[in-house]
Write a protein that holds these residues in place. Structure first.
Motif, PDB file in Angstrom:
ATOM      1  N   ARG A 117       0.845  -1.183   0.000  1.00 43.33           N
ATOM      2  CA  ARG A 117       0.000   0.000   0.000  1.00 43.33           C
ATOM      3  C   ARG A 117       0.889   1.245   0.000  1.00 43.33           C
ATOM      4  O   ARG A 117       1.807   1.361   0.825  1.00 43.33           O
ATOM      5  CB  ARG A 117      -0.907   0.037   1.240  1.00 43.33           C
ATOM      6  CG  ARG A 117      -1.781  -1.199   1.405  1.00 43.33           C
ATOM      7  CD  ARG A 117      -2.983  -1.142   0.487  1.00 43.33           C
ATOM      8  NE  ARG A 117      -3.868  -2.284   0.710  1.00 43.33           N
ATOM      9  CZ  ARG A 117      -3.946  -3.342  -0.087  1.00 43.33           C
ATOM     10  NH1 ARG A 117      -3.187  -3.425  -1.160  1.00 43.33           N
ATOM     11  NH2 ARG A 117      -4.791  -4.328   0.179  1.00 43.33           N
ATOM     12  N   ARG A 119       0.201   5.691  -0.467  1.00 43.91           N
ATOM     13  CA  ARG A 119      -0.901   6.648  -0.480  1.00 43.91           C
ATOM     14  C   ARG A 119      -0.399   8.054  -0.820  1.00 43.91           C
ATOM     15  O   ARG A 119       0.529   8.570  -0.195  1.00 43.91           O
ATOM     16  CB  ARG A 119      -1.583   6.694   0.890  1.00 43.91           C
ATOM     17  CG  ARG A 119      -2.306   5.399   1.281  1.00 43.91           C
ATOM     18  CD  ARG A 119      -3.559   5.184   0.459  1.00 43.91           C
ATOM     19  NE  ARG A 119      -4.329   4.023   0.924  1.00 43.91           N
ATOM     20  CZ  ARG A 119      -5.453   3.620   0.361  1.00 43.91           C
ATOM     21  NH1 ARG A 119      -5.957   4.264  -0.682  1.00 43.91           N
ATOM     22  NH2 ARG A 119      -6.104   2.559   0.836  1.00 43.91           N
ATOM     23  N   ASP A 171      -1.247  -0.117   5.839  1.00 45.12           N
ATOM     24  CA  ASP A 171      -1.926   0.924   5.064  1.00 45.12           C
ATOM     25  C   ASP A 171      -2.133   2.119   5.974  1.00 45.12           C
ATOM     26  O   ASP A 171      -2.080   2.001   7.210  1.00 45.12           O
ATOM     27  CB  ASP A 171      -3.266   0.405   4.523  1.00 45.12           C
ATOM     28  CG  ASP A 171      -3.823   1.267   3.387  1.00 45.12           C
ATOM     29  OD1 ASP A 171      -3.137   2.217   2.964  1.00 45.12           O
ATOM     30  OD2 ASP A 171      -4.934   0.972   2.916  1.00 45.12           O
ATOM     31  N   SER A 211      -6.721  -2.859   4.531  1.00 47.60           N
ATOM     32  CA  SER A 211      -6.745  -1.518   3.955  1.00 47.60           C
ATOM     33  C   SER A 211      -7.606  -0.611   4.824  1.00 47.60           C
ATOM     34  O   SER A 211      -8.433  -1.085   5.607  1.00 47.60           O
ATOM     35  CB  SER A 211      -7.283  -1.559   2.523  1.00 47.60           C
ATOM     36  OG  SER A 211      -7.055  -0.331   1.857  1.00 47.60           O
ATOM     37  N   SER A 225     -12.508   0.122   7.100  1.00 46.82           N
ATOM     38  CA  SER A 225     -11.362  -0.779   7.006  1.00 46.82           C
ATOM     39  C   SER A 225     -11.757  -2.108   6.396  1.00 46.82           C
ATOM     40  O   SER A 225     -12.897  -2.564   6.500  1.00 46.82           O
ATOM     41  CB  SER A 225     -10.751  -1.017   8.396  1.00 46.82           C
ATOM     42  OG  SER A 225     -11.685  -1.644   9.258  1.00 46.82           O
ATOM     43  N   SER A 257      -7.383  -3.257  -2.255  1.00 43.81           N
ATOM     44  CA  SER A 257      -7.385  -2.113  -1.347  1.00 43.81           C
ATOM     45  C   SER A 257      -8.740  -1.420  -1.337  1.00 43.81           C
ATOM     46  O   SER A 257      -9.674  -1.807  -2.042  1.00 43.81           O
ATOM     47  CB  SER A 257      -6.308  -1.117  -1.782  1.00 43.81           C
ATOM     48  OG  SER A 257      -6.560  -0.685  -3.104  1.00 43.81           O
ATOM     49  N   THR A 268     -14.223  -0.569  -3.565  1.00 39.32           N
ATOM     50  CA  THR A 268     -13.361  -1.745  -3.531  1.00 39.32           C
ATOM     51  C   THR A 268     -13.727  -2.633  -4.717  1.00 39.32           C
ATOM     52  O   THR A 268     -14.811  -2.503  -5.302  1.00 39.32           O
ATOM     53  CB  THR A 268     -13.496  -2.520  -2.210  1.00 39.32           C
ATOM     54  OG1 THR A 268     -12.442  -3.484  -2.111  1.00 39.32           O
ATOM     55  CG2 THR A 268     -14.834  -3.240  -2.109  1.00 39.32           C
ATOM     56  N   GLN A 297      -3.115  -3.255  -4.905  1.00 39.24           N
ATOM     57  CA  GLN A 297      -3.825  -1.993  -4.733  1.00 39.24           C
ATOM     58  C   GLN A 297      -4.269  -1.440  -6.081  1.00 39.24           C
ATOM     59  O   GLN A 297      -3.575  -1.548  -7.077  1.00 39.24           O
ATOM     60  CB  GLN A 297      -2.897  -0.981  -4.057  1.00 39.24           C
ATOM     61  CG  GLN A 297      -3.551   0.337  -3.678  1.00 39.24           C
ATOM     62  CD  GLN A 297      -2.603   1.238  -2.902  1.00 39.24           C
ATOM     63  OE1 GLN A 297      -1.478   0.862  -2.612  1.00 39.24           O
ATOM     64  NE2 GLN A 297      -3.065   2.432  -2.562  1.00 39.24           N
TER      65      GLN A 297
END
Length: 324
Positions: A117, A119, A171, A211, A225, A257, A268, A297
């Motif tokens: 992951r 971001r 994550d 995630s 989550s 993810s 998702t 992801q």
């Protein structure tokens, strides 16, 4: 004389009518044509082959999208080599560029969870450490075609844990605080800058595929989550005290993810479909998505009339779009 005047008046009236008719036909603006709304896809298709952007021995893991530059960012795992790299791919030109490399031996690359992951947040990129690293990285400089290491963020050592089994960051959700989904059945949260003074909430189970996202609607904030491939639920909690609110069931063995759009909707991939939820998980939409991928992801880009998804396959980056 009267006859001549009558003829002249007839000619003038005819001319005026003709002029008026021509002016109406030729002078009026054309009726604007509204462009047809692009049809939504029902299947993921090839965007670019991995062989065009990485070499033998490399593997793409986590990915995210930066809307300002229209760049995709990827965590690049290098077999048998210490550390990792970050690859930048422009979605318009398809130009790929390595924008960061970390070679420090402190970064363990032997578990498979590191970098699963990453971001994007503003001009920053967070790279998660996974199971065998005691920290995760904050990189900065998106938009400059190069990234620099802005901060090494240490995970807290849990009671009874020994190195290297610290927080095991998997994550992160970035909001007023950092909310880290760990591989230790916890969500750890703390100061936005460095995760100092951390607290934690327990979760039922977390593993590969976990995630987390932070979203807010109608003045209420939520932590959503997904706690790994051995848990078939999405859960939503109060980010202030971690209290559990509700959960919804998705398909089993799902390691993909979570993502959110500018309307704070949660996405998702669930086997052959894309799911879209409100932040409180009380409303759900489903979109057919054959050839989908549920391990790595994925990320999304918002266009004028649709949302475009990008996902990593075994030999290609895949893409599809759905309606707003």
């Amino acid at each position: 004389m009267k006859k001549q005047i009558g003829v002249l008046l007839s000619i003038l009236i005819f001319t005026a009518l003709g002029f008026t008719s021509c002016k109406k036909e030729n002078g009026s603006p054309a009726t604007p044509v509204t462009p047809a709304k692009p049809a939504a896809d029902t299947s993921f298709t090839n965007f670019i082959k991995l062989s065009d952007i990485i070499t033998t021995g490399q593997q793409l893991r986590g990915m995210d999208y930066h809307p300002g530059t229209k760049n995709l960012y990827f965590y690049v795992y290098k077999s048998g080599i210490t550390g990792y790299s970050i690859l930048q791919l422009n979605t318009e030109t398809k130009q790929a560029l390595t924008v960061f490399t970390f070679n420090d031996s402190k970064w363990n690359s032997n578990n498979g969870s590191e970098g699963s992951r990453i971001r994007v947040s503003g001009s920053d990129l967070y790279v998660m450490g996974g199971a065998n690293n005691t920290d995760f990285h904050k990189l900065t400089g998106i938009g400059n075609n190069t990234l620099t290491l802005a901060k090494i963020i240490k995970m807290p050592l849990y009671s009874g844990a020994t190195l290297p089994f610290w927080g095991e960051s998997y994550d992160v959700a970035i909001a007023d605080k950092l909310y880290v989904m760990t591989m230790r059945d916890k969500i750890t949260f703390g100061n936005f800058a460095d995760l100092s003074n951390p607290g934690s909430y327990p979760v039922s189970y977390s593993s590969h595929g976990a995630s987390i996202v932070y979203a807010a609607i109608n003045g209420n904030a939520y932590l959503v989550s997904k706690e790994g491939n051995n848990n078939d639920n999405l859960s939503v909690r109060n980010p202030v005290n971690g209290s559990f609110l509700r959960s919804v069931t998705i398909g089993p063995n799902n390691r993909t993810s979570l993502a959110k759009d500018s309307k704070e909707r949660i996405y998702t991939i669930d086997n052959d479909k894309i799911l879209r939820f409100t932040a409180d998980l009380l409303s759900k939409e489903s979109f057919k998505a054959t050839n989908s991928l549920t391990y790595y992801q994925f990320t999304l880009a918002e266009e004028n009339t649709f949302i475009k998804f990008y996902a990593i396959g075994s030999a290609e980056i895949k893409t599809m779009k759905i309606s707003l």
